[in-house]
Design an enzyme around this catalytic site. Sequence first.
Site, PDB file in Angstrom:
ATOM      1  NE  ARG A  11       9.137  20.510 -12.219  1.00 29.20           N
ATOM      2  CZ  ARG A  11       8.775  21.289 -13.241  1.00 29.20           C
ATOM      3  NH1 ARG A  11       8.915  20.862 -14.472  1.00 29.20           N
ATOM      4  NH2 ARG A  11       8.270  22.478 -13.034  1.00 29.20           N
TER       5      ARG A  11
ATOM      6  CD  GLU B 185     -11.986   5.532   5.167  1.00 28.54           C
ATOM      7  OE1 GLU B 185     -11.395   4.535   5.554  1.00 28.54           O
ATOM      8  OE2 GLU B 185     -11.497   6.350   4.365  1.00 28.54           O
TER       9      GLU B 185
ATOM     10  NE  ARG C 135      -2.488   1.090   3.615  1.00 30.53           N
ATOM     11  CZ  ARG C 135      -3.211   0.868   4.709  1.00 30.53           C
ATOM     12  NH1 ARG C 135      -4.474   0.495   4.608  1.00 30.53           N
ATOM     13  NH2 ARG C 135      -2.685   0.994   5.907  1.00 30.53           N
TER      14      ARG C 135
ATOM     15  CE  LYS D 119      -2.244   4.624   7.331  1.00 28.94           C
ATOM     16  NZ  LYS D 119      -3.358   5.291   7.989  1.00 28.94           N
TER      17      LYS D 119
HETATM   18  N1  PMP Z   1      -9.407   4.367   7.164  1.00 30.32           N
HETATM   19  C1  PMP Z   1      -8.581   5.382   7.456  1.00 30.32           C
HETATM   20  C2  PMP Z   1      -8.942   6.746   7.031  1.00 30.32           C
HETATM   21  C3  PMP Z   1      -7.377   5.141   8.151  1.00 30.32           C
HETATM   22  O1  PMP Z   1      -6.545   6.135   8.431  1.00 30.32           O
HETATM   23  C4  PMP Z   1      -7.064   3.816   8.534  1.00 30.32           C
HETATM   24  C5  PMP Z   1      -5.774   3.508   9.227  1.00 30.32           C
HETATM   25  N2  PMP Z   1      -5.614   4.171  10.425  1.00 30.32           N
HETATM   26  C6  PMP Z   1      -7.979   2.798   8.239  1.00 30.32           C
HETATM   27  C7  PMP Z   1      -9.124   3.110   7.529  1.00 30.32           C
HETATM   28  C8  PMP Z   1      -7.715   1.385   8.624  1.00 30.32           C
HETATM   29  O2  PMP Z   1      -6.684   0.848   7.827  1.00 30.32           O
HETATM   30  P1  PMP Z   1      -5.708  -0.267   8.357  1.00 30.32           P
HETATM   31  O3  PMP Z   1      -6.550  -1.403   8.802  1.00 30.32           O
HETATM   32  O4  PMP Z   1      -4.860  -0.597   7.200  1.00 30.32           O
HETATM   33  O5  PMP Z   1      -4.951   0.322   9.500  1.00 30.32           O
END
Ligand code: PMP
Length: 299
Positions: free
Chosen positions: A105, A184, A52, A151
């Site tokens: 750059r 989420e 990732r 991320k």
């Molecule tokens: N959604 C967001 C916005 C996150 O920052 C995270 C991780 N902290 C997750 C979901 C969960 O991802 P993971 O299980 O890979 O930690």
Amino acid sequence: MSIKVFINGKYYDKKDAKVSVFDHGYLYGDGVFEGIRAYNGRVFKLDEHLDRLYEGIRTLMLNVKYTKEEMKEIVLETLRKNNLRDAYIRLVVSRGEGDLGLDPRKCPEPTVVCIASKITLYPQEMYENGLKVVTAATRRNVPEGVNPQIKSLNYLNNIMAKIEANLAGVPEAIMLNIDNYVCECTGDNIFIVKDGKLITPPTHSGILIGITRNAIIELAQEMGIKVVEQIFTRHELFNADECFLTGTAAEAIPVVNVDGRPIADGKPGIITKTIIKKFRQLVQSEGTEIYPEEKQGDE
Ligand code: PMP
């Protein structure tokens, strides 16, 4: 013992672990990061986290000199240098030092930082009794803008929602996407249980594809529980049989109340509890070994 922090090939004591104020990670949030866990001498899903990270690196065209294998060794070595078996690891790749303009750059070398330390996100009591959460007014970033699959160091979207959670006096906030579907949380993915089925929003709804989310999907399927990746609304969330959140730091944690509505009887559900238990077993038994020589010694 002071924490030893990896920065671009060297280890520094915590007090000396510094990056430039001209780093575009600081000036613009230009970079990516990972939060990774080690349990019982093993790093959980390290390859998945690195995959990732490197997807983000590719999309942002960060010119990282380390291969994925080398990055893996950086994580393991940072844990060894700090004598850790159970830890939270923060791996950060930022654009690096440039000038005050945003042109990437002008930044010749990315900054790579690895910190290994401890984390407790929620008290044990919340795992037993569940969380109360609210829906934030702030919508999740649209994938056509800053794709939540990256991320990135730019977490303002999530921080705005976290401020809403703080103001409401709850530990997490649910974020909807621009089409008003549940997406989420600020730092976790979300699952509901309905009629024995596990439901979680699909990638295209604009989520970070959580590593914990994926591990839980696999675990549930192995347990014979049907899992569907499907969009759902707040109404369906309010009327779910169970709800829980997943994330590297939070692991899996029940949600018992959303926007003042108790989920079912307002107690963590049986499927949630079973999944939490199985997940805890899984993390103790699987992962990349930090100290492989220990095993040889045992033989
Ligand atoms: N959604 C967001 C916005 C996150 O920052 C995270 C991780 N902290 C997750 C979901 C969960 O991802 P993971 O299980 O890979 O930690």
